[in-house]
Design an enzyme around this catalytic site. Structure first.
Site, short mmCIF file in Angstrom:
data_model
loop_
_atom_site.label_atom_id
_atom_site.label_comp_id
_atom_site.label_asym_id
_atom_site.label_seq_id
_atom_site.Cartn_x
_atom_site.Cartn_y
_atom_site.Cartn_z
N MET A 1 -6.00 2.45 1.48
CA MET A 1 -6.43 1.40 2.43
C MET A 1 -6.97 2.06 3.70
O MET A 1 -7.10 1.39 4.74
CB MET A 1 -5.27 0.47 2.75
N HIS B 1 -2.28 11.02 2.19
CA HIS B 1 -3.48 10.73 1.41
C HIS B 1 -4.22 12.03 1.04
O HIS B 1 -4.71 12.18 -0.07
CB HIS B 1 -4.45 9.85 2.22
N GLY C 1 0.78 7.91 -4.74
CA GLY C 1 1.88 8.61 -4.07
C GLY C 1 3.25 8.07 -4.46
O GLY C 1 3.42 6.86 -4.66
N LYS D 1 5.53 7.91 -2.44
CA LYS D 1 5.96 7.16 -1.26
C LYS D 1 6.12 5.67 -1.61
O LYS D 1 7.05 5.01 -1.16
CB LYS D 1 4.92 7.37 -0.16
P1 AMP Z 1 -2.15 3.25 1.33
O1 AMP Z 1 -3.39 3.67 2.03
O2 AMP Z 1 -0.96 3.12 2.21
O3 AMP Z 1 -2.37 2.06 0.43
O4 AMP Z 1 -1.78 4.44 0.35
C1 AMP Z 1 -2.72 4.96 -0.55
C2 AMP Z 1 -2.03 5.96 -1.45
O5 AMP Z 1 -1.46 6.99 -0.63
C3 AMP Z 1 -0.86 5.35 -2.26
O6 AMP Z 1 -0.87 5.91 -3.55
C4 AMP Z 1 0.34 5.80 -1.47
O7 AMP Z 1 1.51 5.90 -2.25
C5 AMP Z 1 -0.11 7.17 -0.98
N1 AMP Z 1 0.66 7.61 0.19
C6 AMP Z 1 0.91 6.92 1.33
N2 AMP Z 1 1.71 7.63 2.16
C7 AMP Z 1 1.98 8.80 1.52
C8 AMP Z 1 2.74 9.96 1.84
N3 AMP Z 1 3.41 10.05 2.99
N4 AMP Z 1 2.79 10.97 0.95
C9 AMP Z 1 2.11 10.90 -0.23
N5 AMP Z 1 1.37 9.83 -0.60
C10 AMP Z 1 1.30 8.79 0.26
#
Ligand code: AMP
Length: 288
Positions: free
Chosen positions: A28, A35, A144, A146
């Site tokens: 996002m 990321h 992730g 996470k």
């Molecule tokens: P988001 O932009 O929050 O939707 O996350 C996009 C991707 O990044 C998803 O697969 C999350 O699980 C991963 N992600 C977010 N934060 C972390 C983190 N601290 N370490 C590893 N992956 C992450």
């Protein structure tokens, strides 16, 4: 690197590259080291890396932060460029103007953990991920740990719907005090930021307990007591089976167990998780 907003244009660009391995990293935006670690995984595993940047309205409830979700797009572009990303897919919308009529639905896996307070959240996630898969048709997709519940649900989606895609997981990247990196951490003031680091400390404390005396009640009590001392109001703290996300009530269990936590600190709802029995000791955080 090409920045593409149109699904048709991305399809067209990728059409000539179908003999190569294509990896997708759905995000996002508001990219951070978490990321970037997924993007680096993608670069290692595939020839072409597509990063999608799309704040998906379908996964936000009316009272959540859709309108204020940070979107530092130029900064995201610079980071992707630096990491050697081939395509950024940044659509304005992925849904018909009149609203989507047909989407995907998650059963039991979404009735647990975050799904209890975020009704429909995971239906929104799998629907958008499915749309992205149909546009990009990736060989590999990186998610992730996470967001472990999301990862588990997507693995099940790919298995249940026979999608010819490898789902690869990336470890959670943390700040030096253990706080899992998140785009929402920027909502925190310094006092809240300090408190937020205690979430991963609680998980670490529970891992330590599990290593020395593997007793469910004592492990849970240690975590809850610690969080109470830190004045953290949790949404949930659970030890669950990693595969079906069912909470357990004993640590004598065949499948691997994982500790899951969610708490609202100031304006941010934060989540984290760690395996109950940690295979490594290197990731120890300085906790008090
Ligand atoms: P988001 O932009 O929050 O939707 O996350 C996009 C991707 O990044 C998803 O697969 C999350 O699980 C991963 N992600 C977010 N934060 C972390 C983190 N601290 N370490 C590893 N992956 C992450």
């Amino acid at each position: 690197m090409k920045i593409i907003a149109s699904a048709d244009e991305l399809r067209h660009q990728l059409a000539g590259l179908r003999t190569e391995q294509i990896a997708l990293v759905p995000t996002m935006g508001c990219l951070h080291e978490g990321h970037l670690s997924l993007i680096r995984n993608a670069k290692r595993l595939a020839d072409i890396v597509v990063v999608s940047i799309y704040v998906n309205p379908l996964q936000f409830a009316a009272d959540e932060d859709l309108d204020s979700y940070p979107q530092p797009f130029r900064q995201d572009v610079a980071l992707c460029e630096q990491e050697g990303v081939d395509f950024i897919f940044n659509p304005t919308s992925l849904y018909p103007a009149q609203g989507i009529q047909v989407g995907l639905q998650v059963n039991d896996l979404s009735h647990r953990l975050c799904g209890i307070s975020r009704t429909n959240h995971f239906d929104g996630v799998v629907t958008v991920v499915n749309i992205l898969f149909n546009i990009v048709r990736p060989d590999i997709v990186i998610f992730g740990e996470k967001d472990f519940q999301q990862l588990t649900i997507i693995r099940r989606m790919v298995a249940d719907l026979h999608m010819p895609i490898d789902i690869i997981s990336g470890e959670t990247v943390r700040e030096s005090d253990g706080l899992a990196k998140s785009s929402r951490n920027r909502y925190l003031n310094s006092e809240q930021r300090q408190q937020a680091s205690k979430l991963s400390c609680a998980l670490q404390l529970m891992q330590d307990k599990a290593k020395h005396e593997n007793d469910y009640a004592n492990i849970m009590a240690a975590g809850l007591e610690y969080l109470k001392l830190q004045h953290i109001d949790i949404d949930y703290l659970e030890i669950c089976d990693e595969y079906n996300l069912q909470a357990v009530s004993t640590t004598k269990h065949d499948a691997p167990l994982r500790i899951f936590i969610a708490a609202t600190i100031g304006p941010a709802r934060l989540i984290d998780n760690k395996p109950l029995l940690s295979p490594t000791l290197e990731d120890k955080q300085p906790c008090v």
